[in-house]
Every structure is written in C-alpha cells, then in structure tokens.
Scaffold this motif. Sequence first.
Motif, PDB file in Angstrom:
ATOM      1  N   ASP A   1      44.844  22.865  21.522  1.00 50.37           N
ATOM      2  CA  ASP A   1      45.409  23.155  20.207  1.00 50.37           C
ATOM      3  C   ASP A   1      44.311  23.223  19.156  1.00 50.37           C
ATOM      4  N   GLY A   2      44.427  24.182  18.277  1.00 49.50           N
ATOM      5  CA  GLY A   2      43.495  24.298  17.162  1.00 49.50           C
ATOM      6  C   GLY A   2      42.202  25.013  17.495  1.00 49.50           C
ATOM      7  N   GLN A   3      42.017  25.392  18.753  1.00 55.77           N
ATOM      8  CA  GLN A   3      40.796  26.088  19.147  1.00 55.77           C
ATOM      9  C   GLN A   3      41.076  27.586  19.331  1.00 55.77           C
ATOM     10  N   PHE A   4      40.015  28.367  19.231  1.00 58.37           N
ATOM     11  CA  PHE A   4      40.118  29.804  19.456  1.00 58.37           C
ATOM     12  C   PHE A   4      39.177  30.199  20.586  1.00 58.37           C
ATOM     13  N   GLU A   5      39.643  31.102  21.431  1.00 56.76           N
ATOM     14  CA  GLU A   5      38.836  31.519  22.572  1.00 56.76           C
ATOM     15  C   GLU A   5      38.307  32.937  22.393  1.00 56.76           C
ATOM     16  N   ARG A   6      37.126  33.156  22.966  1.00 52.43           N
ATOM     17  CA  ARG A   6      36.577  34.496  23.111  1.00 52.43           C
ATOM     18  C   ARG A   6      36.062  34.607  24.541  1.00 52.43           C
ATOM     19  N   LYS A   7      36.049  35.821  25.061  1.00 50.38           N
ATOM     20  CA  LYS A   7      35.575  36.032  26.421  1.00 50.38           C
ATOM     21  C   LYS A   7      34.575  37.174  26.453  1.00 50.38           C
ATOM     22  N   VAL A   8      33.582  37.039  27.325  1.00 50.19           N
ATOM     23  CA  VAL A   8      32.684  38.138  27.622  1.00 50.19           C
ATOM     24  C   VAL A   8      33.128  38.698  28.971  1.00 50.19           C
ATOM     25  N   PHE A   9      33.172  40.018  29.091  1.00 51.70           N
ATOM     26  CA  PHE A   9      33.689  40.606  30.323  1.00 51.70           C
ATOM     27  C   PHE A   9      32.957  41.898  30.678  1.00 51.70           C
ATOM     28  N   THR A  10      33.093  42.264  31.949  1.00 49.73           N
ATOM     29  CA  THR A  10      32.549  43.519  32.449  1.00 49.73           C
ATOM     30  C   THR A  10      33.481  44.045  33.525  1.00 49.73           C
ATOM     31  N   HIS A  11      33.293  45.301  33.899  1.00 47.41           N
ATOM     32  CA  HIS A  11      34.148  45.937  34.891  1.00 47.41           C
ATOM     33  C   HIS A  11      33.529  45.828  36.285  1.00 47.41           C
ATOM     34  N   LEU A  12      34.393  45.618  37.272  1.00 52.32           N
ATOM     35  CA  LEU A  12      33.974  45.558  38.679  1.00 52.32           C
ATOM     36  C   LEU A  12      34.461  46.829  39.364  1.00 52.32           C
TER      37      LEU A  12
END
Length: 249
Positions: A23-34
């Motif tokens: 709760d109260g946190q925000f997420e970010r993701k780094v991604f690439t295509h396979l």
Amino acid sequence: MTAHHPQSPQFFLTAPSPCPYLDGQFERKVFTHLTGSRAPALLDLLTQGGFRRSQNIAYRPACERCRACISVRILVDEFEPTRSMKRVLQTNGDLFGRMGDAEPTSEQFALFRRYLESRHAHGGMAEMSAMDYAMMVEDSQVDTRLIQYRRKGPDYRINGRSDEDLMAVALSDVMADGMSMVYSYYRPEEADRSLGTYMILDHVQRTRELGLPYLYLGYWVHGSRKMDYKIRFQPQEHLMAKGWERYGG
C-alpha cells in the motif's frame, strides 16, 4: 550517437502505477521482447539477472523508491522438505502431474476462472477472457511446459494415466540452469490440500530429474504477507546488489 546491433534487445520503462503488493507504493517495470531464435538464450541470461517472463515479454521491477521485490531461486539439490511439507506431499499422494506442451483447453480455463474469482477477484487478471488465457499459455518462444494435476484414476496403476477431474495447473519454463514457475492455479475449494505448496515441491523434484540446479519462484516481496510463502523453501538464493546470495539452510 550510439549504434545498436539489429538483434540486440531494446529495453523500455513503464509509467508508474499503484503497487499491487504494498500500500502507498508505486511500481515501474523495465521490459524487453523475447522473440526469434535468440529468445531462449536471452531468457536464460535475463532470468539470472532477476527478470520474469509473461508471454513474449521479460520484465523486472524498476521502482524509484522501493527495493522490496527480491528474485528467489531454490537450490534443488540441497532442498529437503520440512515436516509440514512432507504432510502436504502425503495429503496429495492421490494426485498425478503430467507435463506436456503448453496447450490451453476449456477445462483449464474454467478452473482458471474459478481460481481468479475466489482468490484474485479484484486483481489485474480478473477480466481475462478465454482468448487472453490462450495467449498466456501459448504465446511463448521459449521452452514452456504445462503441468496438469489430476486425481489418480482407476486405471492409473495399469497405464500411468489419470482421467479424473483437473485439480491444479502450472505453466513453467525449462531453461539452461533450471525451471521457472511462470503461473499456477488450483481448485480454490481444496484449500486443505495446500496445492500451491504441493506444486512447488513437485517442481523441485522435476528440476532435479532434469539435472538442473535451480527452481526460480519469481519475486519475494519483503513486507507483503501473501508472498512470504516463497521463503519457506530453503536453502535458496536471493538476487542482491552484489549478485545471488544464499538465504537459509
């Protein structure tokens, strides 16, 4: 100007969104295509670096102010089940898991919907259609297997098959150094069986039989009680700032 090899993976960063675990946190993701013939080797490399696979995407957390997500892998050759885990194995001694190609069925989808409605009714996967489910299972360019768990039928001792009702399903990748559990679900009304624990224990054995050293469980989220089950399977390793470090055992 930086030159890029035409086959080099390109990485992208998502916009911040509310964290589903803290709760109260925000997420970010780094991604690439396979994609393409290099996808299996790239997945091997990225998984060792803390990435996870979803369809043809490899991703890992890239949150600005939080490091609660920690990649976890079980050291399968050293692992020994606890007393409670041995009870889970005994309780589920009437089940049989068959590993095969990643092919979706209407029976799987019906169980998948029941599981979501019972356990994750307000989660990000709650609105998945049969087509979405099929894509989750089939959309992979790496070595992906589907393990279906059923009760042992009357003919099990004769031909090793089981046609009884579907109890649980696991979607898993086989890599150069281990197995990775991508997603699993089970009959929500069978809570006393601890089917989630049972499937992990079964994967430990399958990984051993393949002669591979690690079972990757994804992320343990420090501070999220619903993810604490992952650190029960010791000894294991956690991916920290200096690399994989032993935890427990």
